[in-house]
Design a protein around this motif. Structure first.
Motif, PDB file in Angstrom:
ATOM      1  N   ILE A 279       0.917  -1.322  -0.114  1.00  0.00           N
ATOM      2  CA  ILE A 279      -0.033   0.104   0.036  1.00  0.00           C
ATOM      3  C   ILE A 279       0.802   1.330   0.033  1.00  0.00           C
ATOM      4  CG2 ILE A 279      -1.660   1.243   1.309  1.00  0.00           C
ATOM      5  CD1 ILE A 279      -2.814  -1.243   2.339  1.00  0.00           C
ATOM      6  N   GLN A 280       1.926   1.126   0.789  1.00  0.00           N
ATOM      7  CA  GLN A 280       2.878   2.381   0.789  1.00  0.00           C
ATOM      8  C   GLN A 280       3.218   2.591  -0.552  1.00  0.00           C
ATOM      9  OE1 GLN A 280       5.694   1.784   4.034  1.00  0.00           O
ATOM     10  NE2 GLN A 280       4.602   2.262   5.490  1.00  0.00           N
ATOM     11  N   VAL A 281       3.707   1.527  -1.288  1.00  0.00           N
ATOM     12  CA  VAL A 281       4.714   1.815  -2.547  1.00  0.00           C
ATOM     13  C   VAL A 281       3.386   2.431  -3.717  1.00  0.00           C
ATOM     14  CG1 VAL A 281       5.422   0.368  -4.625  1.00  0.00           C
ATOM     15  CG2 VAL A 281       6.209  -0.140  -2.413  1.00  0.00           C
ATOM     16  N   VAL A 282       2.168   1.673  -3.394  1.00  0.00           N
ATOM     17  CA  VAL A 282       1.025   2.215  -4.531  1.00  0.00           C
ATOM     18  C   VAL A 282       1.005   3.758  -4.117  1.00  0.00           C
ATOM     19  CG1 VAL A 282      -1.157   2.106  -4.815  1.00  0.00           C
ATOM     20  CG2 VAL A 282      -0.099   0.137  -4.834  1.00  0.00           C
ATOM     21  N   VAL A 283       0.720   4.106  -2.973  1.00  0.00           N
ATOM     22  CA  VAL A 283       0.513   5.662  -2.491  1.00  0.00           C
ATOM     23  C   VAL A 283       1.809   6.379  -2.751  1.00  0.00           C
ATOM     24  CG1 VAL A 283       0.315   6.954  -0.483  1.00  0.00           C
ATOM     25  CG2 VAL A 283      -1.044   4.953  -0.556  1.00  0.00           C
ATOM     26  N   LEU A 284       2.731   5.977  -2.515  1.00  0.00           N
ATOM     27  CA  LEU A 284       4.182   6.489  -3.066  1.00  0.00           C
ATOM     28  C   LEU A 284       4.062   6.813  -4.443  1.00  0.00           C
ATOM     29  CD1 LEU A 284       6.458   8.312  -2.020  1.00  0.00           C
ATOM     30  CD2 LEU A 284       7.793   6.018  -2.184  1.00  0.00           C
ATOM     31  N   THR A 285       4.003   5.890  -5.338  1.00  0.00           N
ATOM     32  CA  THR A 285       3.761   5.749  -6.592  1.00  0.00           C
ATOM     33  C   THR A 285       2.835   6.919  -7.058  1.00  0.00           C
ATOM     34  OG1 THR A 285       4.516   3.634  -6.911  1.00  0.00           O
ATOM     35  CG2 THR A 285       3.584   4.553  -8.850  1.00  0.00           C
ATOM     36  N   PHE A 286       1.669   6.877  -6.786  1.00  0.00           N
ATOM     37  CA  PHE A 286       0.570   7.680  -6.879  1.00  0.00           C
ATOM     38  C   PHE A 286       1.037   9.370  -6.704  1.00  0.00           C
ATOM     39  CE2 PHE A 286      -3.187  10.126  -5.923  1.00  0.00           C
ATOM     40  CZ  PHE A 286      -4.002  10.087  -7.117  1.00  0.00           C
ATOM     41  N   ILE A 287       1.575   9.436  -5.662  1.00  0.00           N
ATOM     42  CA  ILE A 287       1.991  10.880  -5.091  1.00  0.00           C
ATOM     43  C   ILE A 287       3.089  11.214  -6.119  1.00  0.00           C
ATOM     44  CG2 ILE A 287       3.280  11.982  -3.284  1.00  0.00           C
ATOM     45  CD1 ILE A 287       1.456  10.495  -1.339  1.00  0.00           C
ATOM     46  N   LEU A 288       4.218  10.554  -6.197  1.00  0.00           N
ATOM     47  CA  LEU A 288       5.275  11.046  -7.081  1.00  0.00           C
ATOM     48  C   LEU A 288       4.676  11.095  -8.654  1.00  0.00           C
ATOM     49  CD1 LEU A 288       8.045   8.451  -6.194  1.00  0.00           C
ATOM     50  CD2 LEU A 288       8.176  10.936  -5.509  1.00  0.00           C
ATOM     51  N   ASN A 289       3.828  10.274  -9.114  1.00  0.00           N
ATOM     52  CA  ASN A 289       3.546  10.427 -10.361  1.00  0.00           C
ATOM     53  C   ASN A 289       2.663  11.805 -10.319  1.00  0.00           C
ATOM     54  OD1 ASN A 289       2.685   9.977 -12.930  1.00  0.00           O
ATOM     55  ND2 ASN A 289       0.936   8.750 -12.615  1.00  0.00           N
ATOM     56  N   LYS A 290       1.941  12.101  -9.550  1.00  0.00           N
ATOM     57  CA  LYS A 290       1.141  13.537  -9.562  1.00  0.00           C
ATOM     58  C   LYS A 290       2.011  14.592  -9.465  1.00  0.00           C
ATOM     59  CE  LYS A 290      -3.138  12.096 -10.306  1.00  0.00           C
ATOM     60  NZ  LYS A 290      -3.641  12.220 -11.360  1.00  0.00           N
ATOM     61  N   LEU A 291       2.838  14.422  -8.229  1.00  0.00           N
ATOM     62  CA  LEU A 291       3.937  15.740  -7.973  1.00  0.00           C
ATOM     63  C   LEU A 291       4.938  15.750  -8.859  1.00  0.00           C
ATOM     64  CD1 LEU A 291       3.880  15.465  -4.121  1.00  0.00           C
ATOM     65  CD2 LEU A 291       2.337  16.796  -5.646  1.00  0.00           C
ATOM     66  N   PHE A 292       5.504  14.611  -9.396  1.00  0.00           N
ATOM     67  CA  PHE A 292       6.991  14.819 -10.118  1.00  0.00           C
ATOM     68  C   PHE A 292       6.789  14.504 -11.737  1.00  0.00           C
ATOM     69  CE2 PHE A 292       8.463  14.538  -5.758  1.00  0.00           C
ATOM     70  CZ  PHE A 292       8.756  15.882  -5.635  1.00  0.00           C
ATOM     71  N   PHE A 293       6.201  13.181 -11.826  1.00  0.00           N
ATOM     72  CA  PHE A 293       6.395  12.450 -13.206  1.00  0.00           C
ATOM     73  C   PHE A 293       5.573  13.244 -14.306  1.00  0.00           C
ATOM     74  CE2 PHE A 293       7.489   8.744 -10.615  1.00  0.00           C
ATOM     75  CZ  PHE A 293       8.981   8.849 -10.461  1.00  0.00           C
ATOM     76  N   GLN A 294       4.192  13.570 -13.766  1.00  0.00           N
ATOM     77  CA  GLN A 294       3.239  14.199 -14.791  1.00  0.00           C
ATOM     78  C   GLN A 294       3.826  15.595 -15.038  1.00  0.00           C
ATOM     79  OE1 GLN A 294      -0.904  14.223 -13.136  1.00  0.00           O
ATOM     80  NE2 GLN A 294      -1.207  12.133 -13.953  1.00  0.00           N
ATOM     81  N   PRO A 295       4.388  16.724 -14.155  1.00  0.00           N
ATOM     82  CA  PRO A 295       4.963  17.791 -14.546  1.00  0.00           C
ATOM     83  C   PRO A 295       6.187  17.632 -15.384  1.00  0.00           C
ATOM     84  CG  PRO A 295       4.266  17.963 -12.290  1.00  0.00           C
ATOM     85  CD  PRO A 295       4.171  16.712 -12.845  1.00  0.00           C
ATOM     86  N   VAL A 296       6.965  16.709 -15.097  1.00  0.00           N
ATOM     87  CA  VAL A 296       8.354  16.614 -15.872  1.00  0.00           C
ATOM     88  C   VAL A 296       7.728  15.831 -17.007  1.00  0.00           C
ATOM     89  CG1 VAL A 296      10.258  15.171 -15.834  1.00  0.00           C
ATOM     90  CG2 VAL A 296       9.680  16.353 -13.629  1.00  0.00           C
ATOM     91  N   GLY A 297       6.884  14.997 -17.252  1.00  0.00           N
ATOM     92  CA  GLY A 297       6.585  14.619 -18.454  1.00  0.00           C
ATOM     93  C   GLY A 297       5.819  15.556 -19.399  1.00  0.00           C
ATOM     94  N   LYS A 298       5.223  16.507 -18.909  1.00  0.00           N
ATOM     95  CA  LYS A 298       4.672  17.649 -19.816  1.00  0.00           C
ATOM     96  C   LYS A 298       5.734  18.488 -20.081  1.00  0.00           C
ATOM     97  CE  LYS A 298       0.151  17.951 -17.265  1.00  0.00           C
ATOM     98  NZ  LYS A 298      -0.422  18.911 -16.413  1.00  0.00           N
ATOM     99  N   VAL A 299       6.819  18.748 -19.191  1.00  0.00           N
ATOM    100  CA  VAL A 299       7.909  19.533 -19.767  1.00  0.00           C
ATOM    101  C   VAL A 299       8.617  18.865 -20.879  1.00  0.00           C
ATOM    102  CG1 VAL A 299      10.024  20.375 -18.949  1.00  0.00           C
ATOM    103  CG2 VAL A 299       7.965  20.635 -17.532  1.00  0.00           C
ATOM    104  N   VAL A 300       8.889  17.670 -20.671  1.00  0.00           N
ATOM    105  CA  VAL A 300       9.408  16.690 -21.587  1.00  0.00           C
ATOM    106  C   VAL A 300       8.756  16.453 -22.882  1.00  0.00           C
ATOM    107  CG1 VAL A 300      10.196  14.276 -22.247  1.00  0.00           C
ATOM    108  CG2 VAL A 300      10.791  15.266 -20.073  1.00  0.00           C
ATOM    109  N   GLU A 301       7.478  16.384 -22.859  1.00  0.00           N
ATOM    110  CA  GLU A 301       6.899  16.673 -24.083  1.00  0.00           C
ATOM    111  C   GLU A 301       6.643  17.838 -24.889  1.00  0.00           C
ATOM    112  OE1 GLU A 301       2.891  15.184 -22.915  1.00  0.00           O
ATOM    113  OE2 GLU A 301       3.291  13.061 -22.613  1.00  0.00           O
TER     114      GLU A 301
END
Length: 154
Positions: free
Chosen positions: A28-50
């Protein structure tokens, strides 16, 4: 009361892997951490990369178009330069022909003038020779008459 009753369960000893309440909690911690990291870091970084990828793609397309345009302009300029060279060669050839024609006409005129001058000089010399011959003939007659008169007077 505890929040995690399963986490407080006694841990059995032995075995290579112990599957107790920490495994689902960690999952559960891994899933929550993945969700938080995805929303806070990966999506903005993905947008910038795109966005950067889109910018690079657009810039690359623009550069290709500009390069093609430059190549077309270069070909046009080469064609214009070739045409200008041909035109210049045609003008030079026409000028050379005109100079040759002018030279020939000037040469013919000079020859005609020289011939006229030579004929005039010949005519003047003939006239002077005739005049000199006439004068000499007249003077020689006078001298002959004078000699005859002096010889007869003796």
């Amino acid at each position: 009361m505890s929040w995690f009753p399963l986490a407080e369960a006694p841990v059995p000893e032995g075995g290579l892997f112990d599957f107790d309440a920490t495994l689902p909690l960690m999952a559960i911690q891994v899933v929550v951490l993945t969700f938080i990291l995805n929303k806070l870091f990966f999506q903005p970084v993905g947008k910038v990369v795109e966005e950067r990828e889109g910018f690079v793609t657009t810039s690359h397309k623009d550069a290709k178009e500009r390069l093609a345009q430059v190549q077309r302009l270069e070909q046009d300029l080469k064609a214009q330069l070739q045409q200008a060279r041909q035109d210049a060669q045609a003008v030079i050839a026409a000028a050379e022909d005109e100079v040759a024609t002018l030279y020939k006409s000037a040469l013919a005129e000079a020859k005609a003038s020289a011939t006229r001058l030579r004929e005039q000089a010949r005519a003047d010399m003939e006239a002077q020779r005739s005049a000199a011959a006439a004068t000499l003939s007249k003077e020689s007659r006078q001298l002959a008459d004078l000699i005859i008169q002096r010889l007869v007077a003796i």
